[in-house]
Motif scaffolding. Structure first.
Motif, PDB file in Angstrom:
ATOM      1  N   GLN A   1       0.852  -1.189   0.000  1.00 22.19           N
ATOM      2  CA  GLN A   1       0.000   0.000   0.000  1.00 22.19           C
ATOM      3  C   GLN A   1       0.889   1.240   0.000  1.00 22.19           C
ATOM      4  N   LEU A   2       0.760   2.081  -1.036  1.00 21.98           N
ATOM      5  CA  LEU A   2       1.594   3.274  -1.192  1.00 21.98           C
ATOM      6  C   LEU A   2       0.915   4.538  -0.685  1.00 21.98           C
ATOM      7  N   GLY A   3      -0.395   4.508  -0.581  1.00 17.45           N
ATOM      8  CA  GLY A   3      -1.161   5.654  -0.107  1.00 17.45           C
ATOM      9  C   GLY A   3      -2.592   5.241   0.108  1.00 17.45           C
ATOM     10  N   THR A   4      -3.307   5.946   0.992  1.00 16.97           N
ATOM     11  CA  THR A   4      -4.684   5.551   1.277  1.00 16.97           C
ATOM     12  C   THR A   4      -5.489   6.748   1.755  1.00 16.97           C
ATOM     13  N   ASN A   5      -6.745   6.502   2.124  1.00 17.76           N
ATOM     14  CA  ASN A   5      -7.710   7.514   2.581  1.00 17.76           C
ATOM     15  C   ASN A   5      -8.154   8.436   1.454  1.00 17.76           C
TER      16      ASN A   5
ATOM     17  N   LEU B   1       4.259   8.374 -10.925  1.00 11.11           N
ATOM     18  CA  LEU B   1       2.936   7.880 -11.286  1.00 11.11           C
ATOM     19  C   LEU B   1       1.900   8.957 -10.983  1.00 11.11           C
ATOM     20  N   LEU B   2       1.062   9.265 -11.967  1.00 11.23           N
ATOM     21  CA  LEU B   2      -0.114  10.101 -11.723  1.00 11.23           C
ATOM     22  C   LEU B   2      -1.327   9.202 -11.572  1.00 11.23           C
ATOM     23  N   PHE B   3      -2.265   9.597 -10.720  1.00  6.90           N
ATOM     24  CA  PHE B   3      -3.535   8.883 -10.622  1.00  6.90           C
ATOM     25  C   PHE B   3      -4.629   9.846 -10.203  1.00  6.90           C
TER      26      PHE B   3
ATOM     27  N   GLY C   1       7.915   7.630  -5.250  1.00  5.71           N
ATOM     28  CA  GLY C   1       8.815   6.837  -4.427  1.00  5.71           C
ATOM     29  C   GLY C   1       9.020   7.414  -3.046  1.00  5.71           C
ATOM     30  N   SER C   2       8.851   8.722  -2.924  1.00  2.20           N
ATOM     31  CA  SER C   2       9.001   9.368  -1.619  1.00  2.20           C
ATOM     32  C   SER C   2       7.661   9.603  -0.943  1.00  2.20           C
ATOM     33  N   GLY C   3       6.574   9.299  -1.644  1.00  2.00           N
ATOM     34  CA  GLY C   3       5.247   9.495  -1.088  1.00  2.00           C
ATOM     35  C   GLY C   3       4.290  10.043  -2.131  1.00  2.00           C
ATOM     36  N   VAL C   4       3.086  10.367  -1.676  1.00  2.61           N
ATOM     37  CA  VAL C   4       2.029  10.865  -2.555  1.00  2.61           C
ATOM     38  C   VAL C   4       1.793  12.339  -2.273  1.00  2.61           C
TER      39      VAL C   4
END
Length: 311
Positions: free
Chosen positions: A22-26, A42-44, A57-60
């Protein structure tokens, strides 16, 4: 085993014990992952949150809070960002300076439904699906549809918009991707729970429609189809011609003949997927409230924008 091999060949594509990270949530509902081949991020999309995010790689981090409830994304051969916007019913191009240019807004004088997912062919033509999800509360602006069907379109290199499927063929066209040699185009239908494949003719038209895979759903304890478990939505082709599609429990993988060979298990309902990373062997998964990643033994077939990082 974390994942399931229905056929032994699946283990050539994925370690069955490979963890899903899991790289990011909420988030509210994430979609549209796309990897930048030069800047290595990565864009999303978070559709209800009207936000575009970036992972490097360092966060969202958030990169835009006014996306017109953007959904599917990709890059063209010049690395302009192409976005399917729900609230404007448009496909737009955003250049490196942030300038936004609409590419498709209407068909036969009527507003498109809500462009959803998008892919670019090597000749520069753009194909996209146009279901109704962006006219539903929470995922766009609730409003009546002007078109009487849900289609799939091609924007030619000259900018002409063409309907490339029969009007009554799809009831909810969603994810789409080319085969490794671009001779075929796969399109899934969320409502029908199937994948169709078309031959791509020299002029970009689609021909010889047939069912590639069907019954991409699972039933609940009452024996009724349960879409909360997952549906065919995002779809990608790997370098060997296997098809990876979001489905109940995570991602289902089919070989080039349509045989179901394995399942990637993900903790949340997956909406879309895209390979990236330095060696293109990291599969990123947008799954409801979270962004996940898993290492694979294979990578994507080469899309036009991917060559930008090697030229």
């Amino acid at each position: 085993m974390l994942h399931k091999a229905i056929d032994p060949c699946f283990e050539l594509l994925l370690d069955l014990d490979s963890p899903v990270r899991q790289l990011g949530t909420n988030y509210q509902f994430v979609e549209g992952p796309i990897w930048h081949p030069v800047e290595n991020h990565l864009l999303f999309s978070d559709i209800p949150g009207d936000t575009r995010r970036r992972w490097d790689g360092s966060g969202v981090e958030d990169v835009s809070h006014a996306t017109h409830m953007g959904n599917g994304m990709t890059y063209d051969g010049d690395l302009n960002l192409l976005v399917c916007e729900h609230t404007t019913s448009s496909v737009v191009s955003i250049d490196r300076d942030g300038r936004r240019s609409p590419l498709a807004t209407h068909f036969e004088g009527r507003e498109l439904n809500s462009p959803n997912d998008i892919v670019v062919r090597s000749d520069g033509s753009i194909y996209f699906t146009d279901p109704l999800y962006g006219r539903m509360p929470g995922y766009g602006v609730e409003r009546p549809a002007e078109l009487g069907f849900q289609g799939v379109y091609r924007i030619s290199p000259s900018g002409d918009l063409q309907l490339v499927v029969e009007r009554a063929m799809f009831t909810a066209p969603n994810g789409l991707c080319f085969s490794a040699d671009e001779s075929q185009l796969y399109i899934d239908d969320t409502d029908q729970a199937n994948i169709r494949v078309f031959d791509v003719e020299r002029d970009g038209a689609l021909a010889n429609a047939r069912i590639f895979a069907t019954d991409i759903f699972e039933k609940n304890e009452q024996g009724v189809r349960d879409d909360d478990l997952g549906v065919p939505d995002g779809i990608k082709c790997d370098q060997g011609g296997n098809l990876w599609v979001t489905a109940p429990g995570g991602v289902w993988v089919f070989d080039r003949d349509g045989k179901h060979i394995g399942k990637v298990r993900v903790p949340e309902k997956v909406a879309n997927l895209h390979w990236g990373g330095p060696d293109w062997r990291t599969l990123f998964l947008t799954a409801t409230t979270s962004l996940y990643a898993i290492d694979t033994k294979t990578g994507p077939h080469e899309e036009p924008f991917m060559r930008c990082g090697t030229e």
